[in-house]
Motif scaffolding. Structure first.
Motif, mmCIF file in Angstrom:
data_model
loop_
_atom_site.group_PDB
_atom_site.id
_atom_site.type_symbol
_atom_site.label_atom_id
_atom_site.label_comp_id
_atom_site.label_asym_id
_atom_site.label_seq_id
_atom_site.Cartn_x
_atom_site.Cartn_y
_atom_site.Cartn_z
ATOM 1 N N GLU A 486 0.850 -1.177 0.000
ATOM 2 C CA GLU A 486 0.000 0.000 0.000
ATOM 3 C C GLU A 486 0.895 1.239 0.000
ATOM 4 N N GLN A 487 0.601 2.206 -0.854
ATOM 5 C CA GLN A 487 1.371 3.460 -0.856
ATOM 6 C C GLN A 487 0.634 4.426 0.072
ATOM 7 N N ILE A 488 1.277 4.792 1.179
ATOM 8 C CA ILE A 488 0.534 5.456 2.259
ATOM 9 C C ILE A 488 0.938 6.909 2.514
ATOM 10 N N TYR A 489 1.592 7.572 1.552
ATOM 11 C CA TYR A 489 1.936 8.990 1.742
ATOM 12 C C TYR A 489 0.851 9.832 1.085
ATOM 13 N N GLU A 490 0.912 11.136 1.375
ATOM 14 C CA GLU A 490 -0.086 12.039 0.802
ATOM 15 C C GLU A 490 0.237 12.333 -0.668
ATOM 16 N N ILE A 491 -0.714 12.106 -1.508
ATOM 17 C CA ILE A 491 -0.511 12.385 -2.932
ATOM 18 C C ILE A 491 -1.154 13.729 -3.260
ATOM 19 N N ASN A 492 -0.379 14.606 -3.865
ATOM 20 C CA ASN A 492 -0.899 15.934 -4.207
ATOM 21 C C ASN A 492 -0.199 16.429 -5.478
ATOM 22 N N GLU A 493 -0.312 17.710 -5.772
ATOM 23 C CA GLU A 493 0.280 18.227 -7.012
ATOM 24 C C GLU A 493 1.802 18.134 -7.014
ATOM 25 N N LEU A 494 2.392 18.103 -5.819
ATOM 26 C CA LEU A 494 3.858 18.111 -5.733
ATOM 27 C C LEU A 494 4.446 16.708 -5.638
ATOM 28 N N THR A 495 3.658 15.749 -5.177
ATOM 29 C CA THR A 495 4.125 14.364 -5.089
ATOM 30 C C THR A 495 3.062 13.457 -5.685
ATOM 31 N N GLY A 496 3.437 12.774 -6.753
ATOM 32 C CA GLY A 496 2.467 11.890 -7.395
ATOM 33 C C GLY A 496 2.532 10.483 -6.824
ATOM 34 N N LEU A 497 1.711 9.623 -7.375
ATOM 35 C CA LEU A 497 1.757 8.207 -7.023
ATOM 36 C C LEU A 497 3.000 7.617 -7.686
ATOM 37 N N PHE A 498 3.810 6.917 -6.932
ATOM 38 C CA PHE A 498 5.051 6.399 -7.498
ATOM 39 C C PHE A 498 4.822 5.084 -8.222
ATOM 40 N N LYS A 499 5.507 4.978 -9.339
ATOM 41 C CA LYS A 499 5.490 3.747 -10.121
ATOM 42 C C LYS A 499 6.938 3.286 -10.229
ATOM 43 N N MET A 500 7.244 2.145 -9.659
ATOM 44 C CA MET A 500 8.620 1.648 -9.741
ATOM 45 C C MET A 500 8.623 0.125 -9.813
ATOM 46 N N PRO A 501 9.556 -0.442 -10.568
ATOM 47 C CA PRO A 501 9.702 -1.908 -10.554
ATOM 48 C C PRO A 501 10.367 -2.323 -9.248
ATOM 49 N N ILE A 502 9.766 -3.283 -8.557
ATOM 50 C CA ILE A 502 10.307 -3.691 -7.248
ATOM 51 C C ILE A 502 10.426 -5.211 -7.185
ATOM 52 N N ASP A 503 11.527 -5.665 -6.585
ATOM 53 C CA ASP A 503 11.745 -7.106 -6.394
ATOM 54 C C ASP A 503 11.038 -7.583 -5.128
ATOM 55 N N PHE A 504 10.441 -8.760 -5.236
ATOM 56 C CA PHE A 504 9.860 -9.448 -4.071
ATOM 57 C C PHE A 504 10.577 -10.779 -3.946
ATOM 58 N N GLU A 505 11.106 -11.064 -2.761
ATOM 59 C CA GLU A 505 11.908 -12.288 -2.605
ATOM 60 C C GLU A 505 11.405 -13.130 -1.450
ATOM 61 N N ILE A 506 11.349 -14.415 -1.689
ATOM 62 C CA ILE A 506 11.041 -15.354 -0.596
ATOM 63 C C ILE A 506 12.234 -16.297 -0.457
ATOM 64 N N HIS A 507 12.770 -16.370 0.756
ATOM 65 C CA HIS A 507 13.919 -17.254 1.034
ATOM 66 C C HIS A 507 13.447 -18.430 1.875
ATOM 67 N N PHE A 508 13.961 -19.606 1.548
ATOM 68 C CA PHE A 508 13.537 -20.821 2.243
ATOM 69 C C PHE A 508 14.638 -21.339 3.147
ATOM 70 N N THR A 509 14.232 -22.194 4.077
ATOM 71 C CA THR A 509 15.207 -22.704 5.050
ATOM 72 C C THR A 509 16.255 -23.605 4.402
ATOM 73 N N ASP A 510 15.961 -24.143 3.190
ATOM 74 C CA ASP A 510 16.972 -24.990 2.525
ATOM 75 C C ASP A 510 17.995 -24.157 1.743
ATOM 76 N N GLY A 511 17.929 -22.825 1.890
ATOM 77 C CA GLY A 511 18.926 -21.963 1.248
ATOM 78 C C GLY A 511 18.518 -21.485 -0.133
ATOM 79 N N THR A 512 17.424 -22.017 -0.678
ATOM 80 C CA THR A 512 16.981 -21.559 -1.994
ATOM 81 C C THR A 512 16.091 -20.332 -1.837
ATOM 82 N N SER A 513 15.827 -19.671 -2.973
ATOM 83 C CA SER A 513 14.960 -18.496 -2.916
ATOM 84 C C SER A 513 14.243 -18.337 -4.248
#
Ligand code: ZN
Length: 808
Positions: A486-513
């Motif tokens: 959720e993007q939770i900052y105030e959006i107004n004329e000076l700050t828009g909604l941000f669009k960025m590519p973001i990595d999501f990672e899940i790491h497992f106990t066997d060392g893989t991800s």
């Protein structure tokens, strides 16, 4: 290999989306900026020929300047030239006397005949200048003769007009011939090639420097003083001149470390050979900034001129790379107005950080990006000025902009980034640029449409704030991890909604991800990552390595945090996990985890965080004890900083620190030992009697104060008072004044010396000294002494103004 391939696919998806959805920015709203538009310049100045000499005692410049120019406008009969504190004795146009009038900020020349577009003319001006800015005279008034004698200049922003009457704005570039007459024992450095150096009948030497490529007037420089030069060459043959004080030859290697390699690095990054004939660097005393990228001749504060030990506390590497990068970004292509300063400072910071990654490693690079995030977010609490704004401020123009360029590099891809930068530099070589020119360069050279990125990060302000959640779910489609963002900052004329590519990672106990890159662009989004049901999740990461500048709220279990602290690849993720564990009580698990992390090779920020947290627990004693002899200077500093008193059990460890390679540690340890063990203080003082310390003589000043406390001998106070005089560089004066303050000692000479510091052009001296004097003034006896010195003096207007600040 597999992971990289996956990322590549996502990048393509995202670029395609960019083309369809965001290639048109319907409406652009700018934060009002009075410096957005350049001034008109009806003439194109092409060449400047300057001849200067000096009246050293009175800090005056005697000069003669010739301006060659071409008329741009259709017709005109007047010309404006900047000049402040300058008296013109004679002016000629094409060899004939010309009328001029002094106006606010300069002079207006009135020609007898109207000039027309395309005509070439030459204006000659003979003048004297009594500059309060732009050129600085060091040491010529020191009655004891101990101070270094120098003359140096600082043209940026608009200060060279205080010693050269000229059109002094960056939107008109000129070639230069600079002639300087100077006493023959001094070296003179200016821009470009040293054409000649001739001894004259009057005992002076005439130096002639020529810059045959056009550069901006704020980059004109002089550096004069007693120097030797170490000559070197970059790998592709550029001559590199390292200036140094003859008595500091032993500091040359530690100061100029990596210089040649930085040149290689910048040429590889830009695919453009160093654009000037040679590169010189010259240290000067009492410099008002860190350093300045004058064309082909960088000036830097001699407080960066370090020996091997002081190198550990503060070194020139980063600033060195920064100023070199400016030779391309700032000097070769120059921001049209200060609204586009980021095109210079953000680039220089980006490359200095990138070079730091080579010299000191990825962790240093990441840690600097973290500091950039913190300072940008702090600045956003005051206003939401965008990067492309003349008063965006240091926190944005430097670290934030550097981070934004790294994000741009990630978003565009490294090869595209380098291609676009090369295209941009070539297209605008020796010219001016604005923020749009860089965007256009990306579009023209790589086909990328990055308006949306400019809109978010360059033309608008603020930074994203994400609230992230994670749960493991199963449905008929199988098992998956679900991230919610959720993007939770105030959006107004000076700050828009941000669009960025973001990595999501899940790491497992066997060392893989498993990782997934998703364009986060909505106020609320969920991201599902399919996983094998039998696998146990060890920890999860949102934007591993902090590729995106942001704030994140992401609550995780202690178990996940321990795993993240132990195993995450980026020091930032490990650090964040340790910070998130601050409130977690110390149990066996926490003690063991922290011990493991502290004792392995680990970045100092993670280790010092552990050290600070552990101080509240019995388990911390062992780690703290080890920290005192740690090989990382930052860890030793933190360990020492955590000690309140000296435990006799560890006396030996503290005593060893008197020989530490860091002067800051020596100073801290000496004070701590003397204060905790007054009976042994004499012994400790004897051991450190010959150490001056870093450039500000930090150890010596502390040593004098402690010696006085130990012996009550006036001789130590006298030396401290002497160190506040103008025979010494500004950090020494400040350190000595602070020690006098802590001893609550003030005498007549100290007052005179500190008043003198109060009158300095250097705000980094006069402001702290003003605070010291203000504190003394709270006590009637010191106040009276100051009043008495004031009543006996004969003060000029500036001095009176500065003394009034004390409210005596
Ligand atoms: Zn800079």
């Amino acid at each position: 290999m597999k992971k990289t391939a996956l990322k590549g696919i996502w990048m393509i998806v995202f670029i395609a989306m960019g083309l369809h959805v965001y290639s048109q920015v319907a409406k652009r709203i700018y934060y009002a900026d009075e410096n957005l538009v350049p001034d008109a310049h009806p003439m194109d100045f092409t060449h400047l020929t300057l001849q200067v000499s000096f009246e050293l005692e009175s800090s005056k410049v005697v000069g003669n300047v010739l301006h060659d120019f071409t008329v741009l406008t259709a017709e005109t009969d007047t010309l404006f030239i900047h000049g402040i504190g300058i008296t013109i004795s004679e002016a000629e146009l094409d060899g004939k006397t010309v009328d001029f009038t002094k106006v606010d900020g300069g002079f207006v020349f009135k020609f007898q005949n109207t000039m027309h577009s395309g005509e070439k003319h030459r204006l000659g001006i003979s003048y004297t200048a009594e500059p309060i800015k732009g050129i600085y005279f060091i040491g010529w008034n020191d009655p004891t003769g101990r101070c270094r004698k120098q003359i140096w200049t600082q043209g940026q922003g608009i200060d060279n007009r205080h010693w050269i009457p000229m059109y002094d704005l960056p939107n008109d570039k000129i070639t230069t011939d600079i002639y300087v007459d100077m006493d023959k024992q001094y070296q003179v450095l200016s821009n470009g090639v040293l054409e000649s150096k001739k001894n004259q009948k009057d005992g002076k030497t005439k130096w002639h420097y020529r810059m045959k490529d056009p550069h901006a007037t704020y980059l004109i420089m002089l550096g004069i003083g007693d120097y030797k030069i170490k000559k070197s060459k970059s790998s592709n043959g550029t001559a590199m001149n390292f200036y140094y004080y003859p008595d500091w030859e032993y500091r040359v290697n530690s100061t100029y470390k990596y210089s040649e390699d930085m040149m290689r690095f910048m040429e590889e990054e830009t695919w453009i050979a160093y654009p000037w004939p040679s590169y010189s660097q010259i240290p000067v005393q009492d410099f008002i900034y860190g350093a300045m990228e004058n064309t082909s001749a960088t000036i830097f504060g001699d407080f960066f001129f370090v020996d091997d030990n002081a190198y550990l506390d503060q070194n020139y590497v980063r600033v060195n790379a920064h100023e070199l990068a400016h030779q391309w970004f700032g000097d070769y292509v120059t921001a049209r107005t200060s609204a586009h300063t980021w095109l210079q400072e953000s680039f220089a910071t980006h490359y200095d950080l990138s070079y730091q990654r080579i010299a000191f490693g990825q962790d240093y690079f990441d840690w600097a990006r973290r500091q950039a995030t913190l300072s940008a977010i702090e600045a956003s609490k005051t206003d939401l000025k965008p990067l492309a704004h003349s008063s965006a401020g240091t926190a944005r123009h430097y670290p934030k902009g550097s981070y934004v360029l790294q994000m741009l590099r990630d978003v565009a891809g490294n090869d595209n980034f380098k291609k676009a930068i090369n295209y941009y530099l070539q297209k605008h070589a020796f010219g001016n640029v604005d923020s749009e020119d860089l965007l256009v360069a990306f579009h023209e050279s790589t086909g990328l449409s990055l308006d949306w990125f400019w809109e978010e990060w360059i033309y608008k302000g603020g930074e994203p704030h994400y609230k992230v959640g994670f749960e493991k779910l199963s449905s008929e489609k199988g098992t998956f991890g679900r991230f919610s963002v959720e993007q939770i900052y105030e959006i107004n004329e000076l700050t828009g909604l941000f669009k960025m590519p973001i990595d999501f990672e899940i790491h497992f106990t066997d060392g893989t991800s498993i990782s997934k890159n998703v364009m986060v662009e909505k106020t609320y989004q969920t991201i599902d990552v399919p996983i094998v049901e039998q696998k146990q999740i060890s920890y999860v990461l949102f934007d591993p390595g902090s590729k995106v500048m942001k704030t994140v709220d992401f609550k995780k279990s202690d178990e996940m945090l321990f795993n993240q602290a132990l195993s995450a690849k980026s020091c930032l993720d490990r650090y964040d996990a340790v910070v998130a564990l601050r409130e977690t009580p110390f149990d066996e698990k926490k003690v063991n985890t922290y011990k493991t992390i502290f004792e392995r090779p680990e970045f100092h920020a993670v280790r010092t965080e552990i050290l600070r947290q552990s101080a509240a627990d019995i388990s911390g004693l062992e780690l703290w004890h080890k920290s005192l002899s740690d090989k990382d200077v930052e860890v030793r500093k933190q360990g020492l900083g955590l000690s309140n008193t000296i435990n006799p059990l560890y006396l030996n460890d503290y005593e060893k620190l008197l020989k530490d390679s860091s002067y800051e540690i020596v100073e801290m340890a000496l004070e701590m030992l003397c204060k905790s063990r007054p009976d042994d203080c004499k012994k400790y003082l004897d051991q450190t009697a010959k150490i001056d310390g870093a450039i500000g003589k930090n150890v010596r000043a502390k040593w004098l104060a402690l010696s006085y406390l130990q012996s009550s001998d006036q001789v130590y106070l006298d030396e401290l008072v002497d160190l506040t005089s103008n025979s010494f560089e500004f950090r020494t004066r400040m350190n000595a004044a602070n020690e006098l303050k802590s001893l609550n000692y003030l005498d007549r000479n100290a007052v005179i010396n500190m008043f003198n510091a109060l009158f300095s052009f250097n705000a980094r001296l006069r402001n702290p000294i003003k605070d010291v004097l203000a504190e003394f003034a709270l006590q009637p006896q010191h106040r009276e002494l100051m009043q008495q010195v004031i009543s006996e003096g004969n003060w000029n207007e500036l001095e009176k103004r500065r003394l009034n600040l004390l409210h005596l």
